[in-house]
Motif scaffolding. Structure first.
Motif, PDB file in Angstrom:
ATOM      1  N   LEU A   1      -3.952 -16.592 -12.264  1.00 18.85           N
ATOM      2  CA  LEU A   1      -3.603 -17.460 -13.387  1.00 18.85           C
ATOM      3  C   LEU A   1      -2.921 -18.733 -12.886  1.00 18.85           C
ATOM      4  O   LEU A   1      -3.305 -19.852 -13.243  1.00 18.85           O
ATOM      5  CB  LEU A   1      -2.661 -16.690 -14.316  1.00 18.85           C
ATOM      6  N   ALA A   2      -1.907 -18.551 -12.034  1.00 19.91           N
ATOM      7  CA  ALA A   2      -1.154 -19.694 -11.534  1.00 19.91           C
ATOM      8  C   ALA A   2      -2.066 -20.628 -10.745  1.00 19.91           C
ATOM      9  O   ALA A   2      -2.000 -21.847 -10.902  1.00 19.91           O
ATOM     10  CB  ALA A   2       0.007 -19.217 -10.672  1.00 19.91           C
TER      11      ALA A   2
ATOM     12  N   ARG B   1       6.992   0.954  -2.537  1.00 17.81           N
ATOM     13  CA  ARG B   1       6.760   0.153  -3.741  1.00 17.81           C
ATOM     14  C   ARG B   1       7.627   0.624  -4.887  1.00 17.81           C
ATOM     15  O   ARG B   1       8.267  -0.156  -5.575  1.00 17.81           O
ATOM     16  CB  ARG B   1       5.307   0.294  -4.189  1.00 17.81           C
TER      17      ARG B   1
ATOM     18  N   LEU C   1      -7.414  -9.361  -2.602  1.00 21.13           N
ATOM     19  CA  LEU C   1      -6.542  -8.270  -3.051  1.00 21.13           C
ATOM     20  C   LEU C   1      -7.157  -7.563  -4.246  1.00 21.13           C
ATOM     21  O   LEU C   1      -7.131  -6.332  -4.337  1.00 21.13           O
ATOM     22  CB  LEU C   1      -5.181  -8.827  -3.448  1.00 21.13           C
TER      23      LEU C   1
ATOM     24  N   PRO D   1       3.095   3.736  -1.522  1.00 22.61           N
ATOM     25  CA  PRO D   1       3.592   3.943  -2.881  1.00 22.61           C
ATOM     26  C   PRO D   1       5.091   4.222  -2.948  1.00 22.61           C
ATOM     27  O   PRO D   1       5.750   3.827  -3.906  1.00 22.61           O
ATOM     28  CB  PRO D   1       2.777   5.139  -3.379  1.00 22.61           C
TER      29      PRO D   1
ATOM     30  N   TYR E   1      -8.413   1.689 -14.025  1.00 21.16           N
ATOM     31  CA  TYR E   1      -7.205   0.928 -14.278  1.00 21.16           C
ATOM     32  C   TYR E   1      -5.935   1.656 -13.832  1.00 21.16           C
ATOM     33  O   TYR E   1      -5.048   1.082 -13.237  1.00 21.16           O
ATOM     34  CB  TYR E   1      -7.138   0.618 -15.759  1.00 21.16           C
TER      35      TYR E   1
ATOM     36  N   VAL F   1       4.050 -20.807 -15.563  1.00 17.18           N
ATOM     37  CA  VAL F   1       2.965 -21.672 -15.080  1.00 17.18           C
ATOM     38  C   VAL F   1       3.196 -23.110 -15.530  1.00 17.18           C
ATOM     39  O   VAL F   1       3.063 -24.060 -14.749  1.00 17.18           O
ATOM     40  CB  VAL F   1       1.603 -21.151 -15.589  1.00 17.18           C
TER      41      VAL F   1
ATOM     42  N   ARG G   1      -3.124  -0.937  -8.197  1.00 11.72           N
ATOM     43  CA  ARG G   1      -1.711  -1.066  -7.847  1.00 11.72           C
ATOM     44  C   ARG G   1      -1.187  -2.480  -7.978  1.00 11.72           C
ATOM     45  O   ARG G   1      -0.053  -2.707  -8.345  1.00 11.72           O
ATOM     46  CB  ARG G   1      -1.484  -0.576  -6.425  1.00 11.72           C
ATOM     47  N   ASN G   2      -2.029  -3.474  -7.654  1.00 14.99           N
ATOM     48  CA  ASN G   2      -1.495  -4.830  -7.595  1.00 14.99           C
ATOM     49  C   ASN G   2      -2.026  -5.719  -8.703  1.00 14.99           C
ATOM     50  O   ASN G   2      -1.981  -6.920  -8.604  1.00 14.99           O
ATOM     51  CB  ASN G   2      -1.848  -5.468  -6.258  1.00 14.99           C
ATOM     52  N   ILE G   3      -2.511  -5.088  -9.764  1.00 12.87           N
ATOM     53  CA  ILE G   3      -3.227  -5.885 -10.751  1.00 12.87           C
ATOM     54  C   ILE G   3      -2.318  -6.942 -11.379  1.00 12.87           C
ATOM     55  O   ILE G   3      -2.732  -8.070 -11.638  1.00 12.87           O
ATOM     56  CB  ILE G   3      -3.863  -4.967 -11.824  1.00 12.87           C
ATOM     57  N   PHE G   4      -1.048  -6.622 -11.564  1.00 13.33           N
ATOM     58  CA  PHE G   4      -0.126  -7.591 -12.163  1.00 13.33           C
ATOM     59  C   PHE G   4       0.045  -8.793 -11.242  1.00 13.33           C
ATOM     60  O   PHE G   4      -0.110  -9.946 -11.640  1.00 13.33           O
ATOM     61  CB  PHE G   4       1.226  -6.916 -12.420  1.00 13.33           C
ATOM     62  N   LEU G   5       0.342  -8.492  -9.998  1.00 14.47           N
ATOM     63  CA  LEU G   5       0.519  -9.550  -8.995  1.00 14.47           C
ATOM     64  C   LEU G   5      -0.724 -10.419  -8.915  1.00 14.47           C
ATOM     65  O   LEU G   5      -0.663 -11.657  -8.990  1.00 14.47           O
ATOM     66  CB  LEU G   5       0.804  -8.892  -7.647  1.00 14.47           C
TER      67      LEU G   5
ATOM     68  N   SER H   1       0.797  -1.221   0.000  1.00 17.41           N
ATOM     69  CA  SER H   1       0.000   0.000   0.000  1.00 17.41           C
ATOM     70  C   SER H   1       0.834   1.278   0.000  1.00 17.41           C
ATOM     71  O   SER H   1       0.376   2.304  -0.458  1.00 17.41           O
ATOM     72  CB  SER H   1      -0.950  -0.006   1.199  1.00 17.41           C
TER      73      SER H   1
ATOM     74  N   CYS I   1      -1.343 -12.568 -11.998  1.00 16.83           N
ATOM     75  CA  CYS I   1      -0.392 -13.687 -12.034  1.00 16.83           C
ATOM     76  C   CYS I   1      -0.844 -14.785 -11.073  1.00 16.83           C
ATOM     77  O   CYS I   1      -0.841 -15.964 -11.416  1.00 16.83           O
ATOM     78  CB  CYS I   1       1.008 -13.236 -11.642  1.00 16.83           C
TER      79      CYS I   1
ATOM     80  N   LEU J   1      -0.535   9.862  -2.113  1.00 17.53           N
ATOM     81  CA  LEU J   1      -1.609   9.351  -1.264  1.00 17.53           C
ATOM     82  C   LEU J   1      -1.148   8.052  -0.644  1.00 17.53           C
ATOM     83  O   LEU J   1      -0.631   7.179  -1.333  1.00 17.53           O
ATOM     84  CB  LEU J   1      -2.860   9.102  -2.094  1.00 17.53           C
ATOM     85  N   VAL J   2      -1.295   7.942   0.635  1.00 20.18           N
ATOM     86  CA  VAL J   2      -0.893   6.721   1.319  1.00 20.18           C
ATOM     87  C   VAL J   2      -2.113   6.129   1.994  1.00 20.18           C
ATOM     88  O   VAL J   2      -2.848   6.827   2.680  1.00 20.18           O
ATOM     89  CB  VAL J   2       0.207   7.007   2.352  1.00 20.18           C
ATOM     90  N   LEU J   3      -2.334   4.881   1.742  1.00 18.96           N
ATOM     91  CA  LEU J   3      -3.457   4.190   2.383  1.00 18.96           C
ATOM     92  C   LEU J   3      -2.924   3.447   3.602  1.00 18.96           C
ATOM     93  O   LEU J   3      -2.033   2.617   3.480  1.00 18.96           O
ATOM     94  CB  LEU J   3      -4.073   3.197   1.413  1.00 18.96           C
TER      95      LEU J   3
ATOM     96  N   TRP K   1       6.366  -5.848 -17.528  1.00 20.96           N
ATOM     97  CA  TRP K   1       5.119  -5.191 -17.128  1.00 20.96           C
ATOM     98  C   TRP K   1       5.367  -3.716 -16.831  1.00 20.96           C
ATOM     99  O   TRP K   1       4.615  -2.853 -17.254  1.00 20.96           O
ATOM    100  CB  TRP K   1       4.555  -5.902 -15.909  1.00 20.96           C
TER     101      TRP K   1
END
Lengths: 613, 424
Positions: B352-353, A10, B389, A7, B338, A500, B342-346, A5, B349, B421-423, A393
């Motif tokens: 999918l896995a 990250r 998530l 940023p 979109y 995979v 923030r974590n859409i890639f993770l 969370s 993945c 912005l920090v959550l 990505w």
């Protein structure tokens, strides 16, 4: 969750991962290989120990006396086998009945998809003979199996002799709580497959067999005996079964414990356990043993008649007698006593063997590496793929905006779906062709070329495999020129696909997954359209799954201390391919479809990326 | 827009019909990820057989569908495949129309806000243009119909409920139907009410009598139709057997067949005297988030519906991938979020896995016998974490966009430097 969370942190982490991507990948690869090599180093491995309570503490006494008589029976069997020119069914039925067993036969026939030139068979017809010794002590709900193959020529006569001798001796004992089934199977694995399918009322491979007339309880464990000499110097334990499945480690422990008790030399992969782990030769010995196991497991084929039992949830192993030039010999009585002891302990089992490990590698018969220790080696390799995917990505989600002379920012157009889908579909279609055409088109090939059916199948497979590499610019077929973004998206898809695929493979069959990862991961990591074409193409071909198999064949021969010349190696390679296709058709081994339908198309995707224009 | 939709429906029906004809259909209908004890076709057939013999279908411990469904299939037995395809298509069309309607509203609201100058100038890039919104309903329908998860559950003849809403009465009836099928859609009552209130321009204000009047009216309609349905079932069946067999079965989770949810492993391992307590804790998860989410999202009932459907799919007692596909169908509606995800890639993945690992570990556990249930449950856990998530990421992105719409896109700290912005 701060990492997910916050940023700033990250951004720092992702920045580091993208900036240092290449070095981290290099380090991961080397660490993965080093970890794997470390698995054979004795201080990093565990000593085997018996986990199953029912087999651990109880003592049994082995009293089997009749080794000589068993050998005489074996000679009689050999004589009858020679006379009938195959399985002496009547004689076996009579002999087993004379020993007080319930005897049944099962007929089976199978037409191979193409002639098997190694074993010289095409239309297979045969009979299995088995006798059931009913348990006197308990309800007959469980059973154990002892099997010996009826092989052509002079092989395995002693095994059948000992089997019959043990049957006679076991019949007179009163402590059996499980049915014991003595099985003599013809045409090795094909007969075994027919018998197991008949026993379990399944038909997975489309074989013709007559239904079994008699049945014991549910089979708990099975041993397959192969013995071709009156005396042996050592006994070799074979564990690798169909699709890389292994029996519970306790079965290996049981074998080792009795070998120690009775004083028989025992080996796995034909290698004796050694104590000098701190010397170079001791370590390389352990590495060789482990590598042999890895290669055998990766081949996905059953390495003994036991290999098909594992599919039915039955713990099984093969015991092979080895007669070398060592002076100290073991006679048939001792081998019989060893088997007696093992069966008495298995007879004590209260539930299926499940306490010990199912996922392991053995650098020697006394040492093992469990899944928790070997998976990190694979995990480190798989991590590379994830890091590369992350890198791509990040590159894709923040496209480099080029500024033109007017100061207007031009964002590169996102790639069309077609330019990604076309390579995906075409490479998979090539895979389907590789999977189906070789067997289907054998007649056509035999008509037009001067080759036998087997050669036709193998050569068609190789031709399609090499022909598939022609399809290297498929993305332009429908979508026109490829873009810079285009190959990145395709590579992202391909890298995730590979990750995979390898992950699933490694879970089912670690060795196969690891070997494929060893060759495919570096290729997946470095391939872009901007690397030097010729050099990379050569590297890609060398690392392709087909050539990996070729190297594995040479390496395996080297490890077995039977090195081959290039010519012999090539012939061996061809026969390995035909065996792989046959294993799939006959027993349902998954290596061939996996390689043809998934791994090869995946490799083709990277090939497409290399030639992206 | 009708032509592409028709084409899409034809493609979807063709895929389904083709799959019904192959041997894959059998394989899929055995997969625990796809069918649950609640909705397995095999069990429906069993219930029908019992019904034909004049035995209560609930007398065994096999059948757990509602009485209405069994009587429906009693008449449609021979057309089961067509019924399922039709149900999927109807759901897709309903989704299509609903999203179209919603888009119109969003656009109208946005226009008002623009005209009233309530949106800060630098947020113009957050404004949604009609051209990009034009294809969203179609995308939603496509996401639903062509999602592999939906296809496999249709082929497996899962009897998942569907949800539509239009006018007040209709929405109440459909909601009651959905609730009648499985209790969980009860939580959708709140967003549906909010949505209707919004359409009628009734402010959500506890001191206004019109709000209370409408709420009570809606609740009355909802509970009334639910009551009618249950009574109808009683008259059809002639006994109250179905209440414990359907709702008791959903709430007390006696069937611990592995599935993609969180219940089975946990309750298989648990000591019996803790069972009731943890049952409450687990079940409360579905209903627990309704109130805080409704307060936070009272202006955005459609997003609230999405959140609720997702939470139901994650926390219900017998989830299947069919539930998953329903909320995934809504994802295209939020594709303007979109840039804030923030974590859409993770997450993608991991999803999918996991989808690939489910069958593999199932094979290792059940067929090969070499792995055990822990392996499978680990993947289930990972799958649920990824879903959570995903949902929380969308929630965050939604709130953040709203924040930007009121406060401007490029936030400055007090000293003038760029703020983040920090959550926390």
């Amino acid at each position: 969750m701060g990492l997910l969370s916050d940023p700033n942190r990250r951004r720092a982490l992702i920045g580091m991962l993208t900036r240092l991507n290449a070095p981290i990948c290099m380090i991961c690869y080397m660490a993965g290989v080093a970890w794997f090599m470390g698995l054979a180093f004795e201080p990093f491995t565990l000593r085997t120990y018996m986990s199953e309570n029912a087999m651990g503490s109880t003592m049994v006494e082995e009293r089997f006396p009749a080794g000589e008589r068993a050998l005489a029976t074996g000679r009689e069997f050999a004589a009858h086998k020679k006379k009938t020119g195959g399985m002496p069914v009547d004689w076996l039925v009579r002999t087993m009945q004379a020993r007080g067993l319930e005897v049944y036969t099962q007929r089976f026939s199978r037409k191979l998809p193409f002639p098997d030139e190694d074993k010289e068979r095409y239309m297979v017809k045969g009979t299995n003979v088995y006798g059931i010794l009913r348990a006197p002590r308990a309800p007959r709900t469980e059973a154990l199996v002892l099997s010996a193959p009826c092989s052509p020529g002079n092989e395995n006569n002693q095994a059948v002799g000992i089997l019959l001798g043990l049957a006679q001796y076991f019949r007179s004992q009163i402590y059996w709580a499980k049915d014991i089934i003595f099985l003599v199977n013809e045409h090795d694995l094909i007969g075994m497959q027919a018998w197991l399918e008949g026993y379990h009322h399944t038909n997975t491979t489309g074989m013709d067999w007559s239904p079994l007339q008699g049945r014991g309880g549910s089979i708990q464990a099975a041993l397959s005996l192969e013995l071709s000499s009156d005396v042996v110097t050592s006994l070799d334990l074979v564990l690798e079964g169909l699709n890389g499945q292994l029996p519970n480690l306790d079965l290996a422990n049981l074998f080792y414990a009795f070998c120690q008790k009775i004083g028989v030399l025992c080996t796995t992969q034909g290698k004796l356990p050694r104590n000098d782990w701190d010397t170079t030769s001791g370590y390389s010995h352990a590495v060789q043993t482990m590598m042999l196991m890895v290669l055998k497991q990766a081949s996905s084929r059953p390495w003994g008649d036991h290999g098909l039992f594992l599919r039915y949830h039955i713990e099984a192993a093969s015991i092979k007698g080895v007669n070398s030039f060592r002076p100290y010999k073991t006679d048939a009585t001792t081998v019989g006593r060893l088997l007696e002891g093992m069966y008495r302990k298995l007879n004590n089992l209260l539930e299926r063997l499940h306490q010990s490990y199912f996922f392991y590698l053995m650098p020697s018969l006394t040492r093992f590496v469990s899944i928790g220790y070997y998976m990190p080696a694979f995990g480190l390799l798989a991590l590379i793929l994830l890091l590369r995917a992350l890198d791509l990505w990040v590159q894709l989600s923040s496209p480099p905006t080029r500024t033109t002379e007017d100061g207007v920012e031009v964002v590169p157009a996102s790639p069309g779906v077609l330019s990604i889908l076309t390579p995906l579909v075409i490479s998979h279609l090539t895979g389907v062709a590789l999977y189906t055409l070789p067997v289907l088109s054998q007649e056509l090939a035999v008509e037009h070329f001067p080759v036998s059916e087997t050669e036709a199948v193998v050569l068609t497979a190789i031709a399609i495999y090499t022909g598939g590499t022609r399809s290297h610019d498929t993305h332009r077929l429908l979508a026109g020129e490829g873009t810079e973004q285009g190959w990145k998206v395709l590579k992202l898809v391909a890298v995730l696909y590979l990750a995979v695929l390898l992950g699933c493979t490694a879970l089912i069959n670690f060795s196969l997954g690891f070997i494929l990862a060893l060759t495919l991961v570096p290729l997946a990591a470095f391939i872009t359209p901007h690397v030097p074409k010729t050099l990379s193409a050569v590297v890609m071909v060398i690392l392709s799954p087909g050539l990996t198999l070729l190297f594995a064949v040479f390496f395996f021969q080297e490890l077995q201390e039977t090195p081959v010349t290039l010519q012999e190696g090539w012939m061996l390679y061809l026969s390995v391919i035909s065996q792989g296709i046959l294993d799939h058709a006959l027993y349902g081994s998954l290596l061939y479809p996996l390689a043809a339908l998934l791994v090869y198309p995946c490799w083709l995707l990277f090939w497409n990326i290399l030639f992206w224009k | 827009m009708a032509a592409p939709l028709a084409l899409l429906l034809i493609v979807a029906v063709t895929i389904r019909a083709a799959l019904f004809r192959t041997s894959l259909a059998n394989l899929i209908s055995e997969r625990v990820e796809v069918v649950s004890p609640l909705n397995a076709w095999k069990r429906v057939v069993e219930g029908l057989a019992l019904l034909d013999l004049d035995i209560s279908p609930y007398s065994g411990d096999v059948f757990h569908e509602t009485p209405m469904v069994i009587y429906l299939f009693h008449f449609l037995m021979d057309y089961a495949e067509i019924t399922f395809m039709l149900a999927d298509c109807l759901t897709a069309v309903a989704l299509y129309l609903a999203v179209k309607d919603y888009n119109k509203q969003v656009f109208r609201k946005q226009k008002f806000a623009l005209e009233a100058d309530r949106i800060p100038m630098d947020c113009l890039e957050l404004i949604r243009s009609p051209t990009e919104m034009y294809y969203i309903p179609l995308k939603v329908a496509m996401f639903y119909l062509l999602n592999p998860f939906t296809i496999v559950s249709c082929v497996a003849k899962c009897t998942c409920g569907c949800l539509i809403y239009g006018s007040a009465l209709l929405s109440a009836i459909f909601l009651a139907l959905a609730t009648y099928q499985s209790i969980y859609p009860l939580t959708l009552c709140v967003p549906a009410l909010l949505y209707l209130l919004q359409r009628l321009y009734i402010p959500v204000n506890v001191r206004r009598s019109s709000f209370w009047f409408y709420t009570l009216q809606y609740l009355f309609m909802f509970l009334g139709s639910l009551l009618v349905l249950i009574c109808l079932s009683f008259f059809l069946l002639g006994s109250w057997d179905f209440l414990p067999a359907v709702y008791g079965f959903i709430l007390s989770v006696p069937d611990l067949t592995p599935n993609i949810g969180l219940f089975w492993y946990f309750f298989a391992e648990m000591f019996d005297h803790f069972r009731l307590f943890f049952l409450c804790v687990f079940q409360i998860n579905v209903f627990f988030y309704t109130l805080p989410l409704s307060i936070k999202l009272k202006e955005h009932p459609v997003f609230l519906i999405f959140m609720q459907i997702a939470l139901i799919a994650i926390f219900k007692s017998y989830p299947t991938v069919g539930d998953l596909s329903l909320y995934m169908a809504f994802l295209p509606v939020w594709n303007h979020l979109y840039r804030f995800l923030r974590n859409i890639f993770l997450v993608s993945c991991v999803l999918l896995a996991c989808s690939a690992l489910f069958p593999v570990l199932w094979h290792l556990w059940i067929y090969a016998g070499s792995a055990n249930s822990n392996f499978y449950y680990a993947i289930t856990l990972l799958f649920s974490v990824a879903q959570i998530l995903l949902v929380s990421d969308y929630f965050y992105a939604f709130l953040r966009r709203e924040h930007h719409l009121t406060n401007g896109l490029y936030l400055k700290k007090k000293d003038g430097s760029e703020a983040t912005l920090v959550l926390k």
